[in-house]
Motif scaffolding. Structure first.
Motif, short mmCIF file in Angstrom:
data_model
loop_
_atom_site.label_atom_id
_atom_site.label_comp_id
_atom_site.label_asym_id
_atom_site.label_seq_id
_atom_site.Cartn_x
_atom_site.Cartn_y
_atom_site.Cartn_z
N ALA A 150 0.83 -1.20 0.00
CA ALA A 150 0.00 0.00 0.00
C ALA A 150 0.87 1.25 0.00
O ALA A 150 0.57 2.24 -0.69
N GLN A 151 1.93 1.21 0.76
CA GLN A 151 2.88 2.33 0.80
C GLN A 151 3.47 2.56 -0.58
O GLN A 151 3.58 3.72 -1.04
N GLU A 152 3.85 1.49 -1.26
CA GLU A 152 4.39 1.59 -2.62
C GLU A 152 3.33 2.12 -3.58
O GLU A 152 3.62 2.92 -4.47
N ALA A 153 2.09 1.66 -3.42
CA ALA A 153 1.01 2.10 -4.30
C ALA A 153 0.79 3.61 -4.16
O ALA A 153 0.66 4.33 -5.16
N ARG A 154 0.75 4.07 -2.94
CA ARG A 154 0.55 5.52 -2.74
C ARG A 154 1.71 6.30 -3.35
O ARG A 154 1.51 7.38 -3.93
N ARG A 155 2.92 5.78 -3.22
CA ARG A 155 4.09 6.46 -3.79
C ARG A 155 3.96 6.60 -5.30
O ARG A 155 4.42 7.59 -5.89
N LYS A 156 3.30 5.63 -5.93
CA LYS A 156 3.18 5.64 -7.39
C LYS A 156 1.82 6.15 -7.87
O LYS A 156 1.52 6.04 -9.06
N GLY A 157 1.01 6.68 -6.97
CA GLY A 157 -0.28 7.21 -7.37
C GLY A 157 -1.28 6.15 -7.77
O GLY A 157 -2.16 6.38 -8.62
N VAL A 158 -1.20 4.97 -7.18
CA VAL A 158 -2.07 3.84 -7.49
C VAL A 158 -3.13 3.70 -6.41
O VAL A 158 -2.82 3.74 -5.21
N HIS A 159 -4.38 3.48 -6.82
CA HIS A 159 -5.49 3.35 -5.88
C HIS A 159 -5.91 1.91 -5.65
O HIS A 159 -6.48 1.61 -4.59
N VAL A 160 -5.66 1.04 -6.62
CA VAL A 160 -6.13 -0.34 -6.54
C VAL A 160 -5.02 -1.27 -7.01
O VAL A 160 -4.49 -1.10 -8.12
N LEU A 161 -4.69 -2.25 -6.19
CA LEU A 161 -3.68 -3.25 -6.54
C LEU A 161 -4.37 -4.48 -7.11
O LEU A 161 -5.31 -5.02 -6.50
N ARG B 84 -13.96 5.01 -1.05
CA ARG B 84 -13.12 4.32 -0.08
C ARG B 84 -11.65 4.71 -0.19
O ARG B 84 -10.94 4.81 0.81
N VAL B 85 -11.17 4.92 -1.43
CA VAL B 85 -9.75 5.25 -1.61
C VAL B 85 -9.49 6.75 -1.61
O VAL B 85 -8.34 7.17 -1.70
N GLY B 86 -10.57 7.55 -1.52
CA GLY B 86 -10.38 8.98 -1.33
C GLY B 86 -10.31 9.82 -2.57
O GLY B 86 -9.69 10.90 -2.55
N ILE B 87 -10.96 9.41 -3.65
CA ILE B 87 -10.92 10.24 -4.87
C ILE B 87 -12.31 10.69 -5.30
O ILE B 87 -12.51 11.07 -6.45
N LEU B 88 -13.29 10.68 -4.38
CA LEU B 88 -14.61 11.21 -4.64
C LEU B 88 -14.85 12.35 -3.66
O LEU B 88 -14.91 12.14 -2.44
N ASP B 89 -15.00 13.55 -4.20
CA ASP B 89 -15.17 14.74 -3.36
C ASP B 89 -16.35 14.56 -2.40
O ASP B 89 -17.42 14.08 -2.79
N GLY B 90 -16.12 14.98 -1.17
CA GLY B 90 -17.18 14.94 -0.18
C GLY B 90 -17.23 13.66 0.62
O GLY B 90 -17.94 13.59 1.63
N ALA B 91 -16.51 12.62 0.18
CA ALA B 91 -16.51 11.33 0.87
C ALA B 91 -15.19 11.16 1.61
O ALA B 91 -14.12 11.28 1.01
#
Length: 814
Positions: free
Chosen positions: A95-106, A290-297
């Motif tokens: 997950a740490q690696e995914a966030r570093r690379k701008g990835v939301h779903v593995l 859930r992953v934080g890319i929908l405004d207001g959620a």
């Protein structure tokens, strides 16, 4: 939707966003916009959702060595540690690696089963046992999602081989589906609540998995309560109406898919209800929230886990996964200050991961030669090649310095990109700055090569299309290279073709160039530029290499021989036809063992291989594909700084004895005629003895099992095992609990894994583990009643070190 207040708040935002979308926007959201992403919808505050392959690392949207990733050991290695907590820690790192690379779903984990040892992609799955697979997979998913990144548990379902994987119809009984192949998915849905699942290419009992209403809508979502997104495997979606009605939410990749405009058209034509599309969009928006890319959620994870040391964890997982299956006369750990002859091409050029879509590119790799050189006293280590497992060309790597030069139809340079190796894989918009697919006409890999050996070097090409290959001023190939099979992924997974042989001198640099005329076929729904420059060093006579190794072994106190598979033996895209080690490696081991009785063999493969010399050597250590720190971990274990912590997650034996081997369909169908008898279940039913049984693994200390107590518990049955470390050093033991019926039943396995736990103790110390055996351990799937049925009667509960080494037993009535 029932959930926490935070879940309900997110759901309210999702519903509000859904109401603001028209049909075309909804249909567009369900289709990949490119290779890895879903479209952003700014009108509702939705950002682009980015997916990336795993499972041992996060590649990101670029399939290239110039964007490195941490590379963990293979999934078979992770399962060999028998530690869901360790799997969870691996997930946190990813997950740490995914966030570093701008990835939301593995796009992981893979929880298909090792049905047959010939499965070419088994290194990417965990085990032959559904319970072990479910426990490790649940730990992995929990870890990834604790870092705010989604997972897609795959490949749902019965994607257990690679032959004809796009078209095969797997015929599986309902009982086998429930008790084996669906079981890991069910356990992970119940125990980890994954945010996504990936449906497979194959067909099950006549229905393609992307359109399997029963298994997706009725079982996965209905019975199990899965509320996440169902994404297709790449290019698996083939029917707009059948797929959306069958429960497929997202068709990948884009931009050309069976969803998008085609889906909107199907709704307008009355073939698909708009409510069905809404349900799919709702699930995608829920994932985005859930992953934080929908405004207001508010995202599920607002406080991230502590930062993980990726290098340290990769090394720990590797050594915890190594399985010592033989250790005669105390051959391991190595004696202090003794001399060691390290032998094998795989010791110098490490194979740290499997081939195919699981490939990532670590910033560095610690080879066994590197690891042992750093760990052993100076002057005590020698090295000899002995034998090379590679029987064909590999992608250009060591000694090459290359740049990709992009040109338009006029021959003008429109962009460049340095390439650490000879592989080009540009997908979607991943192109050098200033380059577009519309303007790109040719790509030239150009630069230099400095050989480390003198002699005839072979160069070749991996890929399909028109190429020009030049080495040291001579053009050796200027023609079209065509596929030899009808597989849309042939350019990715096909073998390199030799095209040139040049006499070169060690240390003298020469110019090299490979030019590719870019051609994007109309029948491939994704824009991909992929090819590679391949290379092989001069071949030396096998007898001469083995003779050198024998002399090195004879002069040393211990000979350590590395044997390995290659990416032409274990990879995505094809199954194996045998379990032999490639090249002359078996001959090498026999010769070295004859010269030095203290021979240790290290097996570098992701799944079982035959070891015909296993009784002739002092020790055998299985290291799987050990990830980027594998050489350092190997030094830790060989020197005794750490124990080999692994136990076999799958049975190792000869192909001739293996009970289930069929992976090739007949007339498009592959019958799972063995029913519930795969892996150790099948070996015991057939009365055959494998080389090394399921669960087997030795440490550097000894254990005595002292007591086993069984008692009822609210959530099942509790087994308490007390054991003692009777050796002279600290150790870790994996206590395995098996269940069997008191009387024989030809319809059921002789015994099955029901629980496990790890114990640690110092010399002379005792430890106790408590294992809860779930109700499911005593149930079978009733095909007539279509439900799980508790089988009452007398059972035997055993505790031990493997399926074949059971130390304590107690009866129980259920």
């Amino acid at each position: 939707m029932v959930g926490t207040p935070a879940d309900q708040a997110r759901e309210a935002v999702v519903e509000a966003a859904l109401r603001r979308l028209d049909l075309d926007a909804k249909a567009r959201l369900l289709a990949g916009q490119d290779m890895w992403t879903l479209s952003a919808l700014p009108e509702i505050g939705l950002g682009p959702l980015v997916m990336s392959d795993g499972p041992i690392g996060v590649r990101g949207v670029r399939w290239s060595a110039d964007d490195p990733s941490v590379a963990l050991p293979s999934p078979t290695a992770l399962a060999a540690a028998w530690d869901p907590g360790l799997a969870r820690r691996a997930g946190v790192l990813l997950a740490q690696e995914a966030r570093r690379k701008g990835v939301h779903v593995l796009l992981a984990p893979t929880v298909n089963l090792h049905r047959s040892p010939l499965g070419g992609r088994h290194f990417e799955a965990y085990s032959e046992d559904p319970y072990l697979t479910g426990r490790i997979g649940a730990g992995y998913v929990t870890g990834v999602q604790s870092g705010g990144v989604g997972t897609t548990v795959k490949h749902f379902v019965a994607n257990d081989a690679e032959t004809d994987r796009f078209t095969v119809n797997n015929l599986v009984s309902e009982r086998a589906l429930r008790e084996l192949y669906l079981a890991p998915f069910e356990a992970i849905v119940a125990g980890a609540r994954p945010w996504g699942i990936m449906t497979a290419y194959n067909t099950v009992n006549g229905t393609t998995m992307t359109a399997h209403h029963h298994l997706v809508n009725e079982v996965l979502r209905g019975e199990w309560g899965f509320d996440g997104v169902n994404v297709s495997d790449w290019m698996a979606a083939r029917d707009t109406v059948a797929d959306i009605n069958g429960g497929l939410d997202v068709a990948m990749p884009g931009p050309r898919t069976v969803y998008g405009a085609a889906l909107a058209g199907a709704v307008r034509d009355g073939k698909v209800a708009e409510a069905t599309v809404d349900a799919a969009v709702r699930r995608v928006l829920r994932l985005a929230a859930r992953v934080g890319i929908l405004d207001g959620a508010e995202p599920v994870v607002t406080e991230l886990p502590e930062t993980v040391d990726g290098i340290g964890l990769a090394r720990e997982i590797a050594r915890r996964s190594f399985v010592l299956v033989r250790n005669e006369r105390g051959a391991l750990p190595l004696k202090p200050n003794g001399t060691v002859a390290l032998i094998g091409a795989a010791a110098r050029d490490a194979r740290v991961l499997g081939g195919g879509s699981a490939t990532v590119f670590p910033a560095h790799v610690v080879s066994p030669l590197d690891g042992l050189t750093a760990a052993l006293p100076e002057g005590t280590l020698s090295y000899a090649v002995g034998a090379d497992p590679a029987t064909e060309l590999a992608v250009a790597d060591g000694g090459f310095s290359l740049t990709a030069v992009c040109r338009d139809t006029d021959g003008q340079v429109i962009g460049t990109r340095p390439t650490p190796g000879g592989l080009i894989q540009w997908m979607g918009s991943d192109l050098p700055d200033g380059v577009t697919h519309d303007t790109l006409h040719t790509v030239e890999l150009t630069g230099t090569f400095t050989p480390r050996e003198s002699g005839p070097h072979t160069f070749g090409i991996k890929g399909m299309g028109a190429f020009t290959l030049t080495v040291d001023g001579t053009t050796y190939f200027d023609d079209v290279q065509r596929p030899d099979q009808d597989d849309p992924f042939e350019a990715f997974f096909g073998a390199p073709v030799p095209r040139a042989q040049a006499e070169l001198t060690a240390g003298e640099t020469v110019d090299v160039s490979l030019t590719y005329v870019v051609q994007l076929p109309d029948d491939i729904p994704m824009r991909v530029v992929t090819f590679a420059l391949a290379h092989a060093e001069p071949e030396r006579a096998a007898d001469a290499l083995i003779a050198e190794a024998v002399e090195a072994a004879r002069a040393a106190d211990t000979a350590v021989v590395m044997v390995a598979t290659t990416d032409r033996v274990e990879s995505e895209g094809f199954d194996r036809t045998d379990l032999h080690l490639p090249g002359h490696q078996d001959d090498l081991v026999r010769a070295v063992a004859a010269a030095n009785p203290n021979t240790v063999v290290v097996v570098n493969s992701g799944s079982p291989v035959e070891l015909p010399w296993r009784d002739d050597v002092a020790a055998v250590l299985l290291t799987w594909f050990p990830g980027q720190e594998g050489g350092a971990a190997l030094a830790d274990v060989l020197t005794g700084a750490h124990e080999p912590g692994g136990r076999l997650p799958t049975t190792w034996g000869s192909l001739a004895d293996a009970p289930v081997t069929q992976v090739v369909p007949a007339d498009g169908e592959l019958r799972y005629s063995e029913g519930v008898f795969i892996g150790y279940r099948a070996w015991e039913k057939a009365g055959r003895t494998p080389a090394y049984p399921f669960g087997h693994g030795l440490g550097y200390t000894d254990w005595t099992y002292e007591s086993l107590d069984i008692s009822p518990a609210a959530d099942g049955t509790t087994a308490r095992v007390r054991l003692r470390n009777t050796g002279d050093r600290p150790g870790r033991e994996v206590v395995q609990i098996y269940v069997s019926l008191a009387g024989p039943d030809p319809e059921r396995p002789a015994r099955w894994l029901a629980g496990f736990a790890s114990a640690e103790a110092g010399p002379g110390e005792s430890a106790e583990v408590t294992v809860t055996l779930p109700r499911r351990a005593f149930e079978v799937w009733d095909e007539e009643a279509k439900t799980w049925s508790l089988v009452k009667g007398s059972y035997e509960i055993t505790a031990g070190r493997s399926i074949a080494d059971r130390r304590l037993a107690r009866p129980i009535n259920v």
